[in-house]
Design an enzyme around this catalytic site. Sequence first.
Site, PDB file in Angstrom:
ATOM      1  CB  ALA A 196      15.191 -11.969  -4.983  1.00  0.00           C
TER       2      ALA A 196
ATOM      3  CD  GLU B 292      -5.940  -7.476  -4.641  1.00  0.00           C
ATOM      4  OE1 GLU B 292      -5.342  -6.761  -4.425  1.00  0.00           O
ATOM      5  OE2 GLU B 292      -6.291  -8.042  -2.553  1.00  0.00           O
TER       6      GLU B 292
ATOM      7  CG  ASP C  91      -5.100   1.873   1.170  1.00  0.00           C
ATOM      8  OD1 ASP C  91      -5.330   1.352   1.168  1.00  0.00           O
ATOM      9  OD2 ASP C  91      -4.432   1.540   0.477  1.00  0.00           O
TER      10      ASP C  91
ATOM     11  CD  GLU D  61       6.833  -4.125  -8.899  1.00  0.00           C
ATOM     12  OE1 GLU D  61       6.839  -3.620  -8.118  1.00  0.00           O
ATOM     13  OE2 GLU D  61       7.253  -5.761  -8.870  1.00  0.00           O
TER      14      GLU D  61
ATOM     15  CG  HIS E 267      -1.969  -1.179   1.200  1.00  0.00           C
ATOM     16  ND1 HIS E 267      -3.446  -1.344   0.448  1.00  0.00           N
ATOM     17  CD2 HIS E 267      -1.682  -2.221   1.905  1.00  0.00           C
ATOM     18  CE1 HIS E 267      -3.946  -1.912   0.956  1.00  0.00           C
ATOM     19  NE2 HIS E 267      -3.125  -3.009   1.335  1.00  0.00           N
TER      20      HIS E 267
END
Length: 451
Positions: A326, A367, A93, A351, A15
């Site tokens: 990582a 979700e 948020d 990403e 978040h």
Amino acid sequence: MKGTIVLYPAMGRGHIVPMVELGKFLSTHHHATLSVKILLPSPPNSTTLRYITAVSAATPSITFLHLSPSQHLLRVLQTLISQSSKPKAFILDFFNHSAADVTQTLNIPTYYYFPNAASCVALMLYTPTIHHNTKNGNSSYNDTLRRIPGLPPLSPEDMPAPLLDRRSFESFANMSIQMRKSDGIIVNTFEKLENKAFLALKNGTCVSETSRSHSSTPETRKPRIFCVGPLVSNGGGEHDNDDSGCMSWLDLQPSRTVVFLSFGSYGRFSKSQIREIALGLERSGQRFLWVVRDPYERSELSLEELLPKGFLERTKERGMVVKNWAPQVKVLSHDSVGGFVTHCGWNSVLEAVSWGVPMVAWPLYAEQRLNRVVMVEEMKVALPLKEVDEDGFVRASELEERVRELMDSERGRGKEVRKRVLGATNDAVAALSDGGSSRIELNDLVGLWMQ
């Protein structure tokens, strides 16, 4: 005089990072007109703190304010107002929805930020309709899930767990009604990635059924939607010293040959599932980089204790296993990485899309099952894994087949998802470029604030 924008993320890296990335974009492209302040729930973990430190150094125009548990938001905002002027906007948020009571008391324009898919927002806004229809016997829960505007047909198994509990569902429905009263909803996605959900949000069909069944009130109005993504980290704040050696190892691998397996900060498996993953990877014959976290039964186990006997030795020429963490963005952006087995967290999906990496979808919580449906059926950038029971157990043979399929870029579904994700990558770049859909949305948003 610059206008102040205050951002208030929820706790957790998933978040905080997308909210900070929004702040970075606003500060970078509208630095002449906006002053960005970010209220941080304290204390962030060490990984998130490194990220914030890196952002603070690279973007000194952003002010980070660390909130202690004892600080009351009302007093913090009153102090900000006394020091400069009333903020032009407060972006919170959706998990911090109670803060809207404070901002409305101070008459500050309030926006909700979703670091989630547009599909998730569409579902969220539709929950009052689902609640109304099922409560009044107009339709069954299962029937309603098959016709949510902007989403493919869903089953109860695709829903976040709280939406399967009546009391929790009512809470989410009430939260949705509160969101509709806001000045707008900002979503970290872009038009071409989720076109059907995007149109459902923009056209207001997610709330139109409720509006038809109730008189027109603030609770049933269509909120303004701004899709501004993909806002993702560039890897700043991730370890630069490569403690695990994984980046050096990737440097030695051929282009697009490594499948990366990582399941988020909270993605843990049973010891038996970890062993099953190991067997599937070994049998697949593919190069791999795998992030292993301790199983939920026990912690502080060595890799030798977690993995099948001799696994590390047998796979050392084509695989690497690292414990716990990582640098994901750096890994996904590396030329040797050609596939990603992911828990379907939305940041991870964005990403991967941003770096053109096709995925195998293995949702674990929240979700993520809904995300899987959208990734596989709508976006078509991922292959699904078949689970054998309601706990989500995946057999080695299933993982072996999906990894092989994903990494086969010459034929079949592997070729198709690779083609789709590369197209999505180009669309992502275009969305945030001058004249792109997300750039236009952000400019419109800033224009509203500065009126």
